[in-house]
Design an enzyme around this catalytic site. Structure first.
Site, short mmCIF file in Angstrom:
data_model
loop_
_atom_site.label_atom_id
_atom_site.label_comp_id
_atom_site.label_asym_id
_atom_site.label_seq_id
_atom_site.Cartn_x
_atom_site.Cartn_y
_atom_site.Cartn_z
N LYS A 13 0.84 -1.21 0.00
CA LYS A 13 0.00 0.00 0.00
C LYS A 13 0.88 1.26 0.00
O LYS A 13 0.65 2.18 -0.78
CB LYS A 13 -0.92 0.04 1.24
N ARG A 88 -9.60 1.17 8.27
CA ARG A 88 -9.34 -0.27 8.40
C ARG A 88 -10.26 -0.97 9.36
O ARG A 88 -9.97 -2.09 9.79
CB ARG A 88 -7.88 -0.57 8.66
N ARG A 127 12.15 -5.66 4.37
CA ARG A 127 11.86 -4.22 4.53
C ARG A 127 12.75 -3.61 5.60
O ARG A 127 12.94 -4.18 6.67
CB ARG A 127 10.39 -4.01 4.89
N ARG A 161 10.99 -2.72 11.43
CA ARG A 161 9.94 -2.20 12.29
C ARG A 161 9.67 -3.17 13.42
O ARG A 161 9.71 -4.38 13.23
CB ARG A 161 8.66 -1.98 11.47
N ARG A 172 -1.14 -9.17 12.99
CA ARG A 172 -1.63 -8.13 12.07
C ARG A 172 -2.48 -8.76 10.95
O ARG A 172 -3.48 -8.19 10.53
CB ARG A 172 -0.46 -7.33 11.49
P1 AP5 Z 1 4.92 -1.57 1.80
O1 AP5 Z 1 4.60 -0.70 0.64
O2 AP5 Z 1 5.70 -0.99 2.95
O3 AP5 Z 1 3.59 -2.30 2.30
P2 AP5 Z 1 2.37 -1.75 3.16
O4 AP5 Z 1 1.14 -2.42 2.63
O5 AP5 Z 1 2.37 -0.26 3.21
O6 AP5 Z 1 2.78 -2.41 4.54
P3 AP5 Z 1 2.61 -1.93 6.05
O7 AP5 Z 1 3.26 -3.02 6.86
O8 AP5 Z 1 3.11 -0.53 6.24
O9 AP5 Z 1 1.08 -2.00 6.19
P4 AP5 Z 1 0.26 -2.09 7.49
O10 AP5 Z 1 -1.10 -1.79 7.01
O11 AP5 Z 1 0.42 -3.36 8.24
O12 AP5 Z 1 0.97 -1.03 8.42
P5 AP5 Z 1 0.66 0.48 8.78
O13 AP5 Z 1 1.95 1.19 8.75
O14 AP5 Z 1 -0.46 1.03 7.96
O15 AP5 Z 1 5.70 -2.86 1.24
C1 AP5 Z 1 6.24 -3.82 2.13
C2 AP5 Z 1 7.65 -4.21 1.64
O16 AP5 Z 1 7.52 -4.85 0.37
C3 AP5 Z 1 8.57 -2.99 1.42
O17 AP5 Z 1 9.90 -3.33 1.76
C4 AP5 Z 1 8.46 -2.74 -0.09
O18 AP5 Z 1 9.65 -2.14 -0.62
C5 AP5 Z 1 8.25 -4.15 -0.63
N1 AP5 Z 1 7.47 -4.19 -1.86
C6 AP5 Z 1 6.39 -3.41 -2.18
N2 AP5 Z 1 5.92 -3.75 -3.39
C7 AP5 Z 1 6.69 -4.79 -3.84
C8 AP5 Z 1 6.70 -5.58 -5.03
N3 AP5 Z 1 5.80 -5.39 -5.99
N4 AP5 Z 1 7.64 -6.56 -5.14
C9 AP5 Z 1 8.55 -6.78 -4.16
N5 AP5 Z 1 8.60 -6.05 -2.99
C10 AP5 Z 1 7.68 -5.07 -2.86
O19 AP5 Z 1 0.13 0.33 10.27
C11 AP5 Z 1 0.97 -0.08 11.31
C12 AP5 Z 1 0.18 -0.11 12.61
O20 AP5 Z 1 -0.31 1.21 12.90
C13 AP5 Z 1 -1.08 -0.99 12.60
O21 AP5 Z 1 -0.78 -2.35 12.91
C14 AP5 Z 1 -1.91 -0.32 13.70
O22 AP5 Z 1 -1.44 -0.65 14.99
C15 AP5 Z 1 -1.62 1.16 13.45
N6 AP5 Z 1 -2.57 1.76 12.51
C16 AP5 Z 1 -2.26 2.30 11.28
N7 AP5 Z 1 -3.37 2.75 10.69
C17 AP5 Z 1 -4.41 2.49 11.52
C18 AP5 Z 1 -5.81 2.69 11.44
N8 AP5 Z 1 -6.39 3.26 10.35
N9 AP5 Z 1 -6.57 2.28 12.48
C19 AP5 Z 1 -6.01 1.72 13.59
N10 AP5 Z 1 -4.69 1.49 13.73
C20 AP5 Z 1 -3.88 1.87 12.70
#
Ligand code: AP5
Length: 220
Positions: A13, A88, A127, A161, A172
């Protein structure tokens, strides 16, 4: 252009949101990044969010909705935004509908990205994130030019992370299935939902997303 990106942890994402934000010239609004910035700055919100994030749980809806509404009231979002990692839960989806009504704007598309879980686990293992500015790298597809040094800010601490530990990743995924996946059923009746396969190169997936957008938007 007002777009939501939905998908499980590590599906890409953030990677795609950054490309879309650049392509359309609008900001990426990533709730995970906003929470991590608060954590780094030691704010009250950051301290409140930390224990949830480290356990792979969601931060309470009311905290997230207040944070997002404040962000969407900033002038740089007037021409549009890419919501990354928000909403989410169904209550967050309902809350967003209310916020958008208050702002007198509407969504253009909701893009749900999916990838097999074993592919995601490989991506997450590689990552690395800059501890100073939050820039994201991947040791396989996107390593920093100088190993261990952030190209964005010169920081020298590229870390995994805390929530990318295997047991937290599992939690997660469970949270995604139970609390976020039902959002697809919430958005399906709007006719705005587009489901995109997230396997392939970053550029291929980006093009798949553009192709899936309503015709007036896909050309940018
Ligand atoms: P990346 O682009 O970083 O993936 P992502 O989907 O953004 O992953 P996240 O782990 O950040 O998502 P998440 O939803 O779990 O975490 P968030 O930060 O929102 O890609 C991942 C890796 O793959 C990278 O190294 C990238 O380079 C690589 N990659 C990408 N595309 C590729 C491809 N095509 N081929 C190969 N490699 C590739 O949330 C974290 C925490 O915050 C949550 O658990 C929760 O506690 C809290 N939180 C955040 N938002 C909310 C909310 N709305 N409500 C409640 N709690 C929340």
């Amino acid at each position: 252009m007002r777009l939501i990106l939905i998908g499980p942890p590590g599906v890409g994402k953030g990677t795609q949101a950054r490309l879309l934000a650049e392509h359309f010239g609008i900001p990426q609004v990533a709730t995970g990044d906003m929470l991590r910035a608060n954590l780094r700055d030691g704010t009250k919100l950051g301290r409140q969010a930390q224990s949830y994030m480290n356990k792979g749980q969601l931060v309470p809806d009311d905290v997230i909705l207040a944070m997002v509404e404040a962000r969407l009231r900033e002038p740089d979002t007037a021409a549009g935004f890419i919501l990354d990692g928000f909403p989410r839960t169904v209550p967050q989806g309902v809350g967003l509908t209310v916020i958008l009504e208050r702002l007198d704007v509407t969504l253009d598309a909701i893009v749900a990205i999916s990838v097999k879980q074993d592919v995601i686990l490989t991506r997450l293992a590689a990552r690395r994130t800059c501890a100073r500015c939050g820039a994201v790298y991947n040791l396989v597809i996107n390593p920093p030019k100088t190993m261990g040094v952030c190209e964005a800010c010169g920081g020298t601490e590229l870390i995994q992370r805390d929530d990318d530990r295997p047991e937290t990743i599992k939690k997660r995924f469970d949270v995604y299935r139970e609390q976020t996946f039902p959002l697809l059923a919430y958005y399906r009746p709007t006719g705005l939902l587009r489901e995109v396969a997230g396997e392939g190169t970053v550029d291929e997936i980006f093009n798949n997303i553009l192709a899936a957008l309503p015709e007036k938007l896909g050309q940018g």
